[in-house]
Motif scaffolding. Structure first.
Motif, PDB file in Angstrom:
ATOM      1  N   PHE A  44       0.827  -1.202   0.000  1.00 36.51           N
ATOM      2  CA  PHE A  44       0.000   0.000   0.000  1.00 36.51           C
ATOM      3  C   PHE A  44       0.864   1.255   0.000  1.00 36.51           C
ATOM      4  O   PHE A  44       1.996   1.248   0.479  1.00 36.51           O
ATOM      5  CB  PHE A  44      -0.934   0.019   1.210  1.00 36.51           C
ATOM      6  N   THR A  45       0.307   2.314  -0.521  1.00 31.75           N
ATOM      7  CA  THR A  45       0.984   3.603  -0.438  1.00 31.75           C
ATOM      8  C   THR A  45       0.805   4.181   0.963  1.00 31.75           C
ATOM      9  O   THR A  45      -0.084   3.766   1.720  1.00 31.75           O
ATOM     10  CB  THR A  45       0.401   4.594  -1.460  1.00 31.75           C
ATOM     11  N   VAL A  46       1.660   5.136   1.303  1.00 35.85           N
ATOM     12  CA  VAL A  46       1.542   5.778   2.614  1.00 35.85           C
ATOM     13  C   VAL A  46       0.167   6.437   2.752  1.00 35.85           C
ATOM     14  O   VAL A  46      -0.453   6.389   3.813  1.00 35.85           O
ATOM     15  CB  VAL A  46       2.668   6.823   2.798  1.00 35.85           C
ATOM     16  N   LEU A  47      -0.337   7.018   1.664  1.00 31.31           N
ATOM     17  CA  LEU A  47      -1.640   7.687   1.722  1.00 31.31           C
ATOM     18  C   LEU A  47      -2.759   6.687   2.002  1.00 31.31           C
ATOM     19  O   LEU A  47      -3.716   6.982   2.728  1.00 31.31           O
ATOM     20  CB  LEU A  47      -1.902   8.428   0.413  1.00 31.31           C
ATOM     21  N   GLN A  48      -2.656   5.478   1.453  1.00 32.39           N
ATOM     22  CA  GLN A  48      -3.649   4.449   1.752  1.00 32.39           C
ATOM     23  C   GLN A  48      -3.604   4.057   3.228  1.00 32.39           C
ATOM     24  O   GLN A  48      -4.640   3.881   3.863  1.00 32.39           O
ATOM     25  CB  GLN A  48      -3.405   3.213   0.884  1.00 32.39           C
ATOM     26  N   LEU A  49      -2.412   3.936   3.778  1.00 30.19           N
ATOM     27  CA  LEU A  49      -2.283   3.603   5.195  1.00 30.19           C
ATOM     28  C   LEU A  49      -2.848   4.708   6.073  1.00 30.19           C
ATOM     29  O   LEU A  49      -3.512   4.447   7.086  1.00 30.19           O
ATOM     30  CB  LEU A  49      -0.813   3.348   5.544  1.00 30.19           C
ATOM     31  N   VAL A  50      -2.608   5.961   5.680  1.00 30.29           N
ATOM     32  CA  VAL A  50      -3.171   7.081   6.440  1.00 30.29           C
ATOM     33  C   VAL A  50      -4.696   7.050   6.370  1.00 30.29           C
ATOM     34  O   VAL A  50      -5.385   7.358   7.343  1.00 30.29           O
ATOM     35  CB  VAL A  50      -2.619   8.423   5.920  1.00 30.29           C
ATOM     36  N   LEU A  87      -3.204  16.128   6.394  1.00 27.26           N
ATOM     37  CA  LEU A  87      -2.204  15.356   5.654  1.00 27.26           C
ATOM     38  C   LEU A  87      -2.790  14.797   4.368  1.00 27.26           C
ATOM     39  O   LEU A  87      -2.114  14.767   3.321  1.00 27.26           O
ATOM     40  CB  LEU A  87      -1.672  14.219   6.519  1.00 27.26           C
ATOM     41  N   ILE A  88      -4.021  14.337   4.427  1.00 25.51           N
ATOM     42  CA  ILE A  88      -4.657  13.755   3.241  1.00 25.51           C
ATOM     43  C   ILE A  88      -4.911  14.827   2.188  1.00 25.51           C
ATOM     44  O   ILE A  88      -4.726  14.602   0.985  1.00 25.51           O
ATOM     45  CB  ILE A  88      -5.959  13.042   3.643  1.00 25.51           C
ATOM     46  N   ILE A  89      -5.313  16.012   2.642  1.00 29.01           N
ATOM     47  CA  ILE A  89      -5.571  17.118   1.707  1.00 29.01           C
ATOM     48  C   ILE A  89      -4.264  17.598   1.079  1.00 29.01           C
ATOM     49  O   ILE A  89      -4.197  17.931  -0.105  1.00 29.01           O
ATOM     50  CB  ILE A  89      -6.272  18.277   2.445  1.00 29.01           C
ATOM     51  N   ASN A  90      -3.188  17.610   1.872  1.00 29.38           N
ATOM     52  CA  ASN A  90      -1.887  18.076   1.387  1.00 29.38           C
ATOM     53  C   ASN A  90      -0.843  16.980   1.616  1.00 29.38           C
ATOM     54  O   ASN A  90      -0.042  17.054   2.553  1.00 29.38           O
ATOM     55  CB  ASN A  90      -1.495  19.366   2.100  1.00 29.38           C
ATOM     56  N   PRO A  91      -0.830  15.941   0.781  1.00 28.87           N
ATOM     57  CA  PRO A  91       0.050  14.783   1.020  1.00 28.87           C
ATOM     58  C   PRO A  91       1.528  15.066   0.860  1.00 28.87           C
ATOM     59  O   PRO A  91       2.340  14.188   1.147  1.00 28.87           O
ATOM     60  CB  PRO A  91      -0.430  13.773  -0.027  1.00 28.87           C
ATOM     61  N   SER A  92       1.898  16.261   0.436  1.00 29.65           N
ATOM     62  CA  SER A  92       3.329  16.561   0.317  1.00 29.65           C
ATOM     63  C   SER A  92       4.021  16.474   1.674  1.00 29.65           C
ATOM     64  O   SER A  92       5.236  16.225   1.754  1.00 29.65           O
ATOM     65  CB  SER A  92       3.531  17.956  -0.282  1.00 29.65           C
ATOM     66  N   PRO A 128       8.771   3.157  12.191  1.00 26.91           N
ATOM     67  CA  PRO A 128       8.941   2.011  11.280  1.00 26.91           C
ATOM     68  C   PRO A 128       9.612   2.453   9.988  1.00 26.91           C
ATOM     69  O   PRO A 128       9.616   3.634   9.624  1.00 26.91           O
ATOM     70  CB  PRO A 128       7.492   1.550  11.028  1.00 26.91           C
ATOM     71  N   MET A 129      10.188   1.491   9.275  1.00 30.48           N
ATOM     72  CA  MET A 129      10.852   1.786   8.009  1.00 30.48           C
ATOM     73  C   MET A 129       9.845   2.380   7.034  1.00 30.48           C
ATOM     74  O   MET A 129       8.741   1.852   6.852  1.00 30.48           O
ATOM     75  CB  MET A 129      11.451   0.508   7.432  1.00 30.48           C
ATOM     76  N   GLY A 130      10.202   3.499   6.411  1.00 30.53           N
ATOM     77  CA  GLY A 130       9.326   4.142   5.442  1.00 30.53           C
ATOM     78  C   GLY A 130       8.250   5.010   6.054  1.00 30.53           C
ATOM     79  O   GLY A 130       7.348   5.467   5.352  1.00 30.53           O
ATOM     80  N   CYS A 131       8.328   5.284   7.355  1.00 38.65           N
ATOM     81  CA  CYS A 131       7.297   6.086   8.021  1.00 38.65           C
ATOM     82  C   CYS A 131       7.588   7.572   7.849  1.00 38.65           C
ATOM     83  O   CYS A 131       8.714   8.020   8.087  1.00 38.65           O
ATOM     84  CB  CYS A 131       7.250   5.725   9.511  1.00 38.65           C
ATOM     85  N   PRO A 132       6.604   8.365   7.438  1.00 38.26           N
ATOM     86  CA  PRO A 132       6.815   9.808   7.339  1.00 38.26           C
ATOM     87  C   PRO A 132       7.135  10.420   8.698  1.00 38.26           C
ATOM     88  O   PRO A 132       6.648   9.964   9.735  1.00 38.26           O
ATOM     89  CB  PRO A 132       5.479  10.333   6.800  1.00 38.26           C
ATOM     90  N   VAL A 133       7.955  11.459   8.685  1.00 34.04           N
ATOM     91  CA  VAL A 133       8.333  12.157   9.915  1.00 34.04           C
ATOM     92  C   VAL A 133       7.093  12.656  10.646  1.00 34.04           C
ATOM     93  O   VAL A 133       6.994  12.538  11.874  1.00 34.04           O
ATOM     94  CB  VAL A 133       9.275  13.331   9.585  1.00 34.04           C
ATOM     95  N   THR A 134       6.145  13.212   9.916  1.00 30.80           N
ATOM     96  CA  THR A 134       4.961  13.800  10.556  1.00 30.80           C
ATOM     97  C   THR A 134       4.163  12.762  11.336  1.00 30.80           C
ATOM     98  O   THR A 134       3.647  13.050  12.416  1.00 30.80           O
ATOM     99  CB  THR A 134       4.049  14.439   9.498  1.00 30.80           C
ATOM    100  N   LEU A 135       4.076  11.545  10.813  1.00 31.89           N
ATOM    101  CA  LEU A 135       3.312  10.512  11.513  1.00 31.89           C
ATOM    102  C   LEU A 135       4.036  10.043  12.771  1.00 31.89           C
ATOM    103  O   LEU A 135       3.408   9.791  13.808  1.00 31.89           O
ATOM    104  CB  LEU A 135       3.044   9.327  10.583  1.00 31.89           C
ATOM    105  N   HIS A 136       5.361   9.927  12.690  1.00 37.29           N
ATOM    106  CA  HIS A 136       6.081   9.509  13.894  1.00 37.29           C
ATOM    107  C   HIS A 136       6.038  10.597  14.961  1.00 37.29           C
ATOM    108  O   HIS A 136       5.929  10.303  16.166  1.00 37.29           O
ATOM    109  CB  HIS A 136       7.530   9.165  13.560  1.00 37.29           C
TER     110      HIS A 136
END
Length: 733
Positions: free
Chosen positions: A467-473, A630-635, A595-603
């Motif tokens: 899954f993409t990070v956006l799907q996980l979010v 985050l979903i509105i602005n996924p950058s 976790p590996m591949g986790c965005p800074v904002t989520l951690h």
């Protein structure tokens, strides 16, 4: 012929220093390390002085010796437990099968004449978690110790050859004084009344309690279980009603006081029995209360009855009016507040007869409408099946059916249906939907919507990296929508974990498993205090573990653990760390690395939810708003912790991570010490060099297991933060 004889000539006998384990035309081999042979034709090499072989060791194995004593033994004590922690011995004796034993002595004051302390073995009811002997970890928790006492603990290192020689035991010692500023023991505990499932207790104090008294803890267990399984409850007053007991059963009770400094010792054991399971026989104390109320308070009862009729809450007192009120009550099942100041939900535990709560909030389904197709799992009370619900005039729908196994007692039936009476009050797209119950025939069933992809943790493990990070979010957003709904109506879940989140065919996540939920009081800061039962340590906030204090804020902590599970594709929180190691690590400030591949904002959001002070954690509606942004602005999801490029602005903003001294310490902390040689052989000899490693570097040095790769990379990310913090402070690594 001559050539044949020369080719098959017999080899000479082994010289001293060599041996041959089996007779035959084979080569002699050098004696293994720490062994030697002094005779010709030796079949075994004898161990050097001080070295031994275990019974199961082969003659080709080196001789080994007992380990040295554990290092750096320390003790920690709080108001619930005493902890011993140590480091492995510096000399393992050449073996890997190291275990530890805890020996305990209780020593009284020194004799005035001899000056020698009077010591004896510790009391038998002292409890060691996980156990006192054969430990493989380097810590142990000790419960039920006495106050105002001196304990001496000996921690012994052992291996496969310990006990074979005459060398002294490898012990490290620590003496612990449990002088806690607690009051004296409580006095006599007496039974005021008993029913089939409850016992009312009260007690006196030996002397005046100090001003810093917090509450009492009542510990109880079935006499026949010999304290193998016990429960506890707390109360601020010298009395309590213990509920949820079995009829016609003898229970053992003892009480202690908790002060700001800790616990006192327990009172002596007191044994009391519940009443027989006969609805016609009431406890004498209860009968006296009822008769007195009937004679002396008839007018009050009439007023109370009228009030209950007006508010629609009389189902527990005037059963005859239930049918006439049923249509009116159904208008409020969606969770709206019917009158100003009234809660929009009903706690099933407040009903005089809990089965009335089921009738109130769960629809009865005709058993012939349910078609069971196959068994898909097993629950606490029985099997879980999938099937179809075929109600005439409606489209068939897929459902999951929880069944209550045969041979149940009435209390189990009530506990089973309690979850249905809770679920029936929820109406939210991210909370599992209750279709109805079957209570009038057997088997008793709870019918809920069917979730095609099962539990979230299993679902993610079988789809690692798909899954993409956006799907996980998006999955995380669905969970927080459900939890926001629960928090707004005053519910706490207490068991929020990925295993209790279900996923449908459209990847919609829904909160489920309300067996541990409890309702909060009107006070927004109130919290439910647990009265026994199992606590999921890895998902539970520290205040809930230490004091049984559950709240919406403790659910927020659990939600952040679920975030970590989702971003790691279902990895086990804290990996193979024991529960006690988890508790101690959290108390010391450790938090799960990204976790590996986790965005800074989520951690960063996880760390925010894992603040020690519960009032500093965000609320679920704040988390929902953050994820929506985050979903509105996924950058904002592009910067990964792996990149090592995003750090807090100042060292003061850094989370607390344990400070590692060497590669060995670092690997020990994540239970990966078996890879120490891999790192050293590849030239990674400093923490600074490790902090630059990538997943490809991890594979290159010979670490092949994906789960181990993930754990090491996650720990490297937190190590980067630590090293950055040190450098910001002006120190050299």
């Amino acid at each position: 012929m001559i050539h044949s004889i020369s080719r098959n000539k017999v080899r000479p006998a082994c010289k001293p220093g060599f041996f041959k384990a089996y007779a035959g035309n084979t080569k002699c081999t050098d004696c293994p390390q720490h062994s030697s042979s002094h005779d010709q034709a030796a079949t075994i090499c004898h161990c050097d002085k001080g070295f031994y072989r275990a019974i199961k060791d082969s003659s080709a194995m080196p001789c080994t010796r007992p380990p040295s004593a554990p290092r750096n033994l320390v003790s920690l004590i709080n108001d619930t437990a005493l902890f011993l922690l140590w480091m492995p011995p510096s000399d393992t004796g050449g073996r890997k099968d190291i275990t530890y034993n805890i020996l305990c002595q209780r020593c009284e004051e020194r004799d005035g004449d001899s000056g020698v302390a009077q010591c004896e073995p510790c009391e038998p009811d002292l409890r060691f978690i996980p156990r006192p002997l054969g430990l493989t970890g380097t810590s142990v928790a000790i419960l039920d110790f006495a106050t105002h006492a001196n304990y001496t603990f000996h921690v012994e290192s052992a291996n496969g050859v310990s006990g074979l020689g005459v060398s002294p035991r490898s012990l490290a010692n620590v003496t612990v004084n449990t002088n806690q500023a607690g009051p004296a023991l409580v006095g006599v505990v007496k039974k005021d009344w008993a029913s089939e499932n409850s016992i009312a207790l009260s007690w006196s104090e030996v002397e005046q309690l100090p001003s810093d008294k917090v509450d009492y803890e009542v510990k109880y267990f079935e006499k026949e279980q010999e304290q193998l399984s016990y429960s506890s409850t707390r109360t601020r007053n010298p009395s309590v009603v213990v509920r949820g007991l079995r009829p016609s059963t003898v229970y053992v009770f003892h009480v202690r006081v908790r002060t700001a400094a800790g616990y006192t010792a327990y009172s002596p054991n007191f044994e009391f029995a519940t009443a027989a399971e006969d609805p016609d026989i009431a406890d004498q104390g209860q009968v006296l209360v009822v008769v007195t109320a009937a004679v002396g308070g008839f007018s009050l009862l009439v007023i109370l009855t009228l009030f209950l009729l007006i508010t629609g809450r009389c189902q527990g007192y005037i059963k005859a009016r239930m049918k006439s009120e049923e249509k009116r009550r159904t208008r409020f099942r969606s969770g709206h507040v019917p009158f100003s100041g009234m809660k929009s939900y009903v706690d099933p535990d407040t009903y005089e007869d809990p089965t009335q709560a089921v009738e109130e909030f769960a629809k009865e389904i005709e058993p012939s409408y349910i078609c069971i197709e196959r068994v898909i799992g097993a629950g606490e009370f029985g099997e879980v099946c999938s099937g179809r619900l075929r109600i005439p005039g409606r489209v068939d729908i897929a459902v999951a059916i929880k069944t209550l196994k045969g041979g149940y007692i009435e209390q189990q039936r009530r506990d089973f249906l309690r979850e249905a009476s809770i679920m029936g009050q929820f109406d939210n797209p991210n909370i599992i939907r209750l279709e109805g119950v079957v209570t009038r025939t057997r088997p008793v069933m709870i019918v809920v919507e069917y979730m095609e992809n099962g539990s979230l943790d299993s679902f993610l493990r079988t789809r690692d990296g798909q899954f993409t990070v956006l799907q996980l979010v998006g999955m995380l957003r669905g969970i927080v929508v459900g939890m926001t709904f629960l928090s707004e109506i005053g519910y706490i879940h207490r068991d929020l974990a990925a295993r209790n989140i279900l996923v449908d065919e459209n990847l919609v996540c829904k909160v489920s498993d309300f067996g541990m939920t409890r309702v909060l009081e009107d006070d927004s800061e109130a919290a439910y205090t647990a009265t026994g039962g199992k606590i999921p340590i890895r998902w539970t906030a520290p205040e809930a573990i230490a004091y049984g204090k559950f709240s919406t804020s403790s659910d927020v902590w659990s939600y952040a653990i679920v975030m970590w599970e989702v971003m790691s594709y279902g990895e086990r929180p804290y990996w193979e760390m024991s529960n006690q190691d988890v508790i101690l690590s959290i108390e010391e400030g450790y938090r799960l690395p990204a976790p590996m591949g986790c965005p800074v904002t989520l951690h960063q959001l996880m760390l925010h939810c894992w603040q020690k002070e519960s009032n500093l954690r965000p609320r679920f509606n704040n988390v929902l708003s953050f994820l929506d942004k985050l979903i509105i602005n996924p950058s904002h999801l592009l910067a990964l912790v792996n990149d090592g490029q995003s750090y807090p602005d100042s060292p003061e903003d850094m989370p607390d991570y344990p400070l590692f001294i060497s590669i060995g310490d670092w690997l020990d902390s994540i239970k990966m010490s078996q890879y120490k040689n891999n790192f050293l052989a590849a030239g990674y000899t400093t923490l600074d060099s490790i902090s630059t490693m990538s997943i490809e570097d991890i594979r290159r040095i010979g670490i092949c297991l994906i789960g181990h790769q993930r754990r090491i990379i996650s720990s490297i990310q937190s190590l980067r933060l630590q090293l950055h913090h040190i450098q910001q402070s002006g120190f050299q690594v």
